[in-house]
Design a protein around this motif. Structure first.
Motif, mmCIF file in Angstrom:
data_model
loop_
_atom_site.group_PDB
_atom_site.id
_atom_site.type_symbol
_atom_site.label_atom_id
_atom_site.label_comp_id
_atom_site.label_asym_id
_atom_site.label_seq_id
_atom_site.Cartn_x
_atom_site.Cartn_y
_atom_site.Cartn_z
ATOM 1 N N TRP A 137 0.898 -1.123 -0.063
ATOM 2 C CA TRP A 137 0.059 0.020 -0.003
ATOM 3 C C TRP A 137 0.693 1.053 -0.086
ATOM 4 O O TRP A 137 1.936 1.189 0.645
ATOM 5 C CB TRP A 137 -0.919 0.075 1.189
ATOM 6 C CG TRP A 137 -1.528 -1.166 1.475
ATOM 7 C CD1 TRP A 137 -1.253 -2.434 2.076
ATOM 8 C CD2 TRP A 137 -3.251 -1.492 1.005
ATOM 9 N NE1 TRP A 137 -2.125 -3.283 2.082
ATOM 10 C CE2 TRP A 137 -3.447 -2.517 1.538
ATOM 11 C CE3 TRP A 137 -3.890 -0.478 0.439
ATOM 12 C CZ2 TRP A 137 -4.779 -3.280 1.425
ATOM 13 C CZ3 TRP A 137 -5.381 -0.970 0.117
ATOM 14 C CH2 TRP A 137 -5.781 -2.259 0.523
ATOM 15 N N HIS A 178 -1.945 -6.029 -5.465
ATOM 16 C CA HIS A 178 -2.947 -6.983 -6.119
ATOM 17 C C HIS A 178 -1.960 -8.283 -6.644
ATOM 18 O O HIS A 178 -0.818 -7.889 -6.688
ATOM 19 C CB HIS A 178 -3.568 -6.217 -7.005
ATOM 20 C CG HIS A 178 -2.960 -5.509 -7.963
ATOM 21 N ND1 HIS A 178 -2.111 -6.294 -9.189
ATOM 22 C CD2 HIS A 178 -2.595 -4.178 -8.032
ATOM 23 C CE1 HIS A 178 -1.611 -4.830 -9.820
ATOM 24 N NE2 HIS A 178 -1.714 -3.856 -9.097
ATOM 25 N N ALA A 228 -8.789 -5.428 -3.085
ATOM 26 C CA ALA A 228 -7.953 -4.383 -2.321
ATOM 27 C C ALA A 228 -8.601 -2.910 -2.337
ATOM 28 O O ALA A 228 -8.363 -2.124 -1.532
ATOM 29 C CB ALA A 228 -6.576 -4.607 -2.903
ATOM 30 N N VAL A 271 -2.910 0.126 -4.241
ATOM 31 C CA VAL A 271 -3.059 -0.879 -3.382
ATOM 32 C C VAL A 271 -2.446 -2.138 -3.970
ATOM 33 O O VAL A 271 -2.341 -2.185 -5.383
ATOM 34 C CB VAL A 271 -4.944 -1.087 -3.590
ATOM 35 C CG1 VAL A 271 -5.477 0.215 -2.839
ATOM 36 C CG2 VAL A 271 -5.284 -1.381 -4.805
#
Length: 418
Positions: A56, A71, A92, A69
């Motif tokens: 993040w 992934h 996410a 985010v």
């Protein structure tokens, strides 16, 4: 306005949809709007995480906030792996997007597809915040997955994907896409024509212009032949690059033409194997964005291959800069398709899958400098008329503002009726 944007791809990705999403965010911010974007990690076109962009992250740039985010990024993006990739991004992004919708209360929620799978989140965020919802479609992902064999061509699966796609498309108050042919396809899928708009991608006309002296990449790449047939971009199955390898084999007897494939992607190793015994094919990595003009100026002709089934499912963004470079473009596109319409008058087309015809057209342009020059000049004029960055972004941002204002009036009228 407060604008909340959801999009999987974003800068610093050099190609694909990322630069265009970032450009839209920048244009909106320059017009005084506050923008918050929920985006994925940079990975394209290599399909691997970029160093320094894991997990993040939050970045504030004046009136722009970028939330990245984590992934899943598959090393080999098959159909199933791509679905998991997109689902992980949606999962996410969900808490961030919905939190912004509830507490920040945006006026507009914009979803960029890809990822279409995450687009329902934008609809939910718009409903929670009372905002209007806009979907900008860069390609028809589900159809492209079927056309390229990433997803089974089983009629039942295709029908299910089509139904899901239509449900998502019809949920948005505005749906825009990047070409006239794709706009027509949206109408065919049941989106009301008054809800459809064309806002295409753009070319870097200031950075990419016709190059008079020899390109610096001739020395950098060690190119000694008079002519270069250049492909620069992502190396995936949708591009139909196996046809370029076959055309190179057809022209192996020509010692004055080099095929330069400049790009990265999951299909590169397979292409390199196809060309292992060809002395007229060279592979190079993607080059820095600031050297794009020099790279495209290397071309005698640009190559724009596409498989037959994908001709109206996407308008390749690389075309804008190809045209801006003032070099003719050769595309594999059937008459009547969107790509054919974009190329007509400033390049040449051959039927998809016909390697012999592709080789013959490459020879024709290399052997006819007057025709090549004429088409190249027309290409630059086409770029200036249709692909100008500031004009396109200005129109797109204005349309978002105007739609917001009309949405406010509609909601006000509805409240009075109640």
């Amino acid at each position: 306005m407060k604008i909340l944007l959801l999009g999987l791809n974003y800068a610093p990705e050099l190609i694909g949809t990322g630069p265009y999403t970032a450009g839209l965010v920048q244009a909106l911010a320059e017009r005084g709007h506050e923008v918050r974007a929920v985006v994925g990690q940079p990975y394209y076109p290599e399909w691997r995480p970029r160093p320094g962009h894991r997990g993040w992250s939050l970045e504030d740039l004046g009136s722009v906030r970028i939330c990245r985010v984590p992934h899943f990024i598959p090393a080999r993006p098959s159909g199933a792996m791509r679905l998991l990739h997109q689902f992980s991004f949606a999962l996410a992004a969900a808490p961030i997007l919905l939190s912004e919708a509830i507490f920040w209360r945006p006026d507009r929620v914009i979803a960029i597809a890809p990822s279409l799978m995450a687009a329902p989140l934008a609809l939910l965020a718009a409903r929670l915040s009372g905002a209007s919802a806009w979907l900008h479609l860069q390609d028809f992902e589900f159809e492209a997955a079927v056309a390229t064999g990433l997803v089974s061509k089983n009629r039942g699966i295709a029908k299910l994907l089509g139904a899901v796609e239509r449900w998502i498309l019809r949920g948005f108050g505005r749906v825009s896409t990047i070409s006239p042919a794709m706009c027509r396809r949206l109408a065919e899928k049941g989106v009301l024509r008054e809800h459809v708009a064309e806002h295409r991608n753009w070319g870097d006309l200031a950075e990419v212009s016709p190059l008079a002296p020899p390109s610096l990449f001739r020395q950098k790449f060690g190119i000694t032949t008079p002519h270069v047939a250049l492909y620069s971009g992502a190396l995936g199955r949708k591009q139909g690059l196996d046809l370029v390898m076959k055309a190179a084999r057809c022209l192996a007897h020509r010692d004055d033409i080099t095929f330069v494939i400049c790009g990265n992607g999951p299909y590169r190793a397979e292409l390199e194997t196809m060309a292992a015994d060809l002395g007229n094919v060279r592979f190079f990595d993607l080059q820095p964005r600031e050297q794009l003009g020099e790279l495209l100026g290397l071309a005698t002709v640009h190559l724009l291959p596409q498989i037959a089934g994908a001709a109206d499912l996407v308008l390749p963004s690389k075309l804008a800069n190809m045209l801006a470079s003032g070099r003719p473009v050769i595309a594999t596109a059937a008459k009547g398709t969107g790509i054919f319409e974009e190329i007509e008058g400033c390049g040449l087309t051959v039927e998809p899958g016909d390697a012999v015809a592709l080789g013959a057209v490459i020879e024709r342009l290399c052997d006819d400098p007057a025709l090549s020059k004429s088409l190249g000049e027309a290409a630059r004029r086409r770029a200036e008329r249709r692909w100008h960055r500031e004009i396109i972004l200005g129109h797109f941002a204005f349309a978002i503002e105007a739609a917001h204002e009309s949405g406010d009036r509609a909601r006000a009228a509805e409240s009075l009726r109640q």
